[in-house]
Scaffold this active site. Structure first.
Site, short mmCIF file in Angstrom:
data_model
loop_
_atom_site.label_atom_id
_atom_site.label_comp_id
_atom_site.label_asym_id
_atom_site.label_seq_id
_atom_site.Cartn_x
_atom_site.Cartn_y
_atom_site.Cartn_z
N ASP A 56 -9.65 27.30 14.67
CA ASP A 56 -10.34 27.22 15.97
C ASP A 56 -10.58 25.77 16.40
OD1 ASP A 56 -10.50 29.97 15.79
OD2 ASP A 56 -12.50 29.94 14.91
N LYS A 57 -10.76 25.60 17.69
CA LYS A 57 -10.99 24.28 18.28
C LYS A 57 -12.08 23.50 17.55
CE LYS A 57 -12.84 22.39 22.61
NZ LYS A 57 -14.31 22.54 22.58
#
Length: 219
Positions: A56-57
Site C-alpha cells: 500500500d501507498k
C-alpha cells in the site's frame, strides 16, 4: 537494494504509490523504476511494468521487481504457491493475548463500503501469522508473515482480531499514533532466483518515524 539482469529489490518509502492509477499518474514507484531500469517485464501491461506484487501507498519496505517476462512468471508462481517469504513489522493497538498465532479469515471487498476490504464469507482465503516482539501496554510491536497476499491483508486481519495497525486511517480508530499513515513496514523478503534457483533473502530497516515512535513507546 539489489539488482541483476533478472530481478531488482527496492525499498519503497512511505507515501509512494506503486503503480499509476486514476488518481495517481506520476510520482509512483513505476515512474521511478522506468527512469532507473531500462528493461522491465511487460506482463502486467504498460502501467505496471515489472510489478509482481504490491504494498500500500503508506506501507514502506521491500518489493521484488521482475526485469523480464520469464522472471515475472517464476516470481508470480512462487507467490501463488506460497513459497515466497514476506515478513512485516507493525505497531498495533492493544496488548495481544498470545505471543504467536495464525489469523485465517477470508478477505474480499466490503459489502458496506466498496472502497474497503473486509473479512467476508465470499472472500478469498487469507492467512497471516503473527509474533509479538515487544509490548507497550496500549500498543504492541508485531512481526507478521504473509502466507497469502490479499489487498490490505495485514490491516484487515489485525483490525478483525481487535488490534488494528496504528496510524491506519481506514481500518483503525481515530485516536492513534501520529505518523505518515499506518505503521507497517515490509521488512524481510525472500524468494528463489528465477535463473539460478538460489534462495535470496533481503532485509530493510524500519523508517525513521517508525524508530522514533518505538523509542517513545519504550519510554
Amino acid at each position: 537494494i539489489y539488482q541483476d539482469e533478472d530481478v531488482a529489490v527496492v525499498n519503497k518509502p512511505q507515501g509512494m504509490v506503486v503503480h499509476p492509477s486514476a488518481g495517481h499518474t506520476s510520482g509512483t514507484l513505476v515512474n521511478a523504476l522506468m527512469y532507473h531500469i531500462k528493461d522491465l517485464s511487460g506482463i502486467n501491461g504498460v502501467l505496471r511494468p515489472g510489478i509482481v506484487h504490491r504494498i500500500d501507498k503508506d506501507t514502506s519496505g521491500l518489493l521484488m521487481i521482475a526485469k523480464n517476462d520469464e522472471a515475472h512468471l517464476a516470481l508470480a508462481q512462487e507467490l501463488k504457491d506460497k513459497k515466497s517469504l514476506r515478513k512485516y513489522w507493525a505497531i498495533v493497538h492493544g496488548n495481544l493475548p498470545n505471543d504467536r498465532g495464525v489469523i485465517e479469515a477470508p478477505i474480499g471487498r466490503s459489502e458496506k463500503d466498496r472502497k474497503k476490504q473486509a473479512v467476508t464469507a465470499k472472500g478469498k482465503p487469507a492467512v497471516t501469522r503473527f509474533h509479538v516482539l515487544e509490548r507497550f501496554g496500549d500498543y504492541s510491536l508485531v512481526e507478521l508473515q504473509l502466507e497469502t497476499g490479499r489487498t490490505h491483508q495485514i490491516r484487515v486481519h489485525m483490525a478483525y482480531i481487535g488490534h488494528p495497525v496504528a496510524g491506519d486511517e481506514v481500518y483503525g480508530p481515530r485516536k492513534t499514533l501520529k505518523g505518515h499513515g499506518q505503521f507497517l513496514h515490509a521488512k524481510t523478503l525472500g524468494f528463489t532466483h528465477p535463473r539460478t534457483g538460489e534462495t535470496m533473502e533481503f532485509t530493510a530497516d524500519i523508517p525513521e518515524i517508525f524508530k522514533e515512535t518505538l523509542e517513545r513507546l519504550r519510554k
